[in-house]
Design a protein around this motif. Sequence first.
Motif, PDB file in Angstrom:
ATOM      1  N   TYR A  13       0.466  -0.760  -0.058  1.00 52.79           N
ATOM      2  CA  TYR A  13       0.062   0.148   0.055  1.00 52.79           C
ATOM      3  C   TYR A  13       0.805   1.271   0.272  1.00 52.79           C
ATOM      4  CZ  TYR A  13      -3.510  -3.495   1.257  1.00 52.79           C
ATOM      5  OH  TYR A  13      -4.308  -4.558   2.049  1.00 52.79           O
ATOM      6  N   ALA A  14       0.250   2.726  -0.810  1.00 54.89           N
ATOM      7  CA  ALA A  14       1.728   3.124  -0.955  1.00 54.89           C
ATOM      8  C   ALA A  14       0.634   5.106  -0.412  1.00 54.89           C
ATOM      9  CB  ALA A  14       2.081   3.547  -2.531  1.00 54.89           C
ATOM     10  N   ASP A  15       1.123   4.918  -0.174  1.00 61.49           N
ATOM     11  CA  ASP A  15       0.126   6.891   0.497  1.00 61.49           C
ATOM     12  C   ASP A  15      -0.724   7.668  -0.812  1.00 61.49           C
ATOM     13  OD1 ASP A  15      -0.065   8.569   1.806  1.00 61.49           O
ATOM     14  OD2 ASP A  15       1.591  10.161   1.734  1.00 61.49           O
ATOM     15  N   GLU A  16      -1.481   8.023  -0.674  1.00 66.75           N
ATOM     16  CA  GLU A  16      -2.432   8.156  -1.524  1.00 66.75           C
ATOM     17  C   GLU A  16      -3.530   6.701  -2.174  1.00 66.75           C
ATOM     18  OE1 GLU A  16      -2.608  11.457  -3.150  1.00 66.75           O
ATOM     19  OE2 GLU A  16      -1.283  12.495  -1.419  1.00 66.75           O
ATOM     20  N   CYS A  17      -3.108   5.744  -1.722  1.00 68.98           N
ATOM     21  CA  CYS A  17      -4.239   4.612  -2.773  1.00 68.98           C
ATOM     22  C   CYS A  17      -5.102   4.218  -2.734  1.00 68.98           C
ATOM     23  CB  CYS A  17      -3.050   3.607  -2.459  1.00 68.98           C
ATOM     24  SG  CYS A  17      -3.108   2.317  -0.533  1.00 68.98           S
ATOM     25  N   ALA A  68      -1.955   1.641   7.042  1.00 72.89           N
ATOM     26  CA  ALA A  68      -1.859   3.179   7.324  1.00 72.89           C
ATOM     27  C   ALA A  68      -0.053   2.214   8.721  1.00 72.89           C
ATOM     28  CB  ALA A  68      -3.133   3.807   8.932  1.00 72.89           C
ATOM     29  N   GLN A  70       1.607   0.022   6.596  1.00 70.53           N
ATOM     30  CA  GLN A  70       2.168   0.194   5.553  1.00 70.53           C
ATOM     31  C   GLN A  70       3.354   1.828   5.663  1.00 70.53           C
ATOM     32  OE1 GLN A  70       2.028  -1.957   2.712  1.00 70.53           O
ATOM     33  NE2 GLN A  70       1.293  -3.540   3.383  1.00 70.53           N
ATOM     34  N   ILE A  71       2.908   2.268   5.867  1.00 70.14           N
ATOM     35  CA  ILE A  71       3.028   4.324   5.634  1.00 70.14           C
ATOM     36  C   ILE A  71       2.754   4.558   7.034  1.00 70.14           C
ATOM     37  CG2 ILE A  71       1.513   4.188   3.416  1.00 70.14           C
ATOM     38  CD1 ILE A  71      -0.487   5.919   4.517  1.00 70.14           C
ATOM     39  N   ASP A  72       3.260   3.943   7.867  1.00 75.35           N
ATOM     40  CA  ASP A  72       3.988   4.335   9.003  1.00 75.35           C
ATOM     41  C   ASP A  72       3.496   5.294   9.698  1.00 75.35           C
ATOM     42  OD1 ASP A  72       5.480   4.042  11.371  1.00 75.35           O
ATOM     43  OD2 ASP A  72       6.972   5.754  10.565  1.00 75.35           O
ATOM     44  N   TYR A  73       1.598   4.781   9.399  1.00 84.00           N
ATOM     45  CA  TYR A  73       0.496   5.661  10.349  1.00 84.00           C
ATOM     46  C   TYR A  73       0.199   7.041   9.666  1.00 84.00           C
ATOM     47  CZ  TYR A  73       0.263   1.087  12.122  1.00 84.00           C
ATOM     48  OH  TYR A  73      -0.077   0.051  13.010  1.00 84.00           O
ATOM     49  N   LYS A  74       0.791   7.807   8.843  1.00 87.38           N
ATOM     50  CA  LYS A  74       1.113   9.252   8.911  1.00 87.38           C
ATOM     51  C   LYS A  74       0.041   9.665   8.931  1.00 87.38           C
ATOM     52  CE  LYS A  74       1.996  11.859   4.320  1.00 87.38           C
ATOM     53  NZ  LYS A  74       2.262  11.900   3.070  1.00 87.38           N
ATOM     54  N   GLU A  75      -0.651  10.980   9.454  1.00 93.07           N
ATOM     55  CA  GLU A  75      -1.767  11.784  10.009  1.00 93.07           C
ATOM     56  C   GLU A  75      -1.782  11.738  10.585  1.00 93.07           C
ATOM     57  OE1 GLU A  75      -1.933  14.777   7.420  1.00 93.07           O
ATOM     58  OE2 GLU A  75      -0.284  13.692   6.154  1.00 93.07           O
TER      59      GLU A  75
END
Length: 77
Positions: A13-17, A68, A70-75
């Motif tokens: 999973y990527a940011d903004e997927c 979330a 996988q993107i280190d719980y960004k935000e």
Amino acid sequence: TTKSIKNHTQAKYADECYIVFGKETKGLTKEILSLNPDNNVRIPMLNIDRVRSLNLSNSVAIAAYEAARQIDYKELR
């Protein structure tokens, strides 16, 4: 989808997927599943007849938190 052998934790999973879910009663259509077959994933469940599927809201929560994570719980705090 129940029609994939790849688990939700194996997806990248990527940011903004985007994560697409189908109806709780029918899942995703064959047409949608065929658009990106390498990205179709399943959430492992008990392999018994009386457990047909997970509730849609539970499936969304499981997938959203894996993405979330996988993107280190960004935000998130």
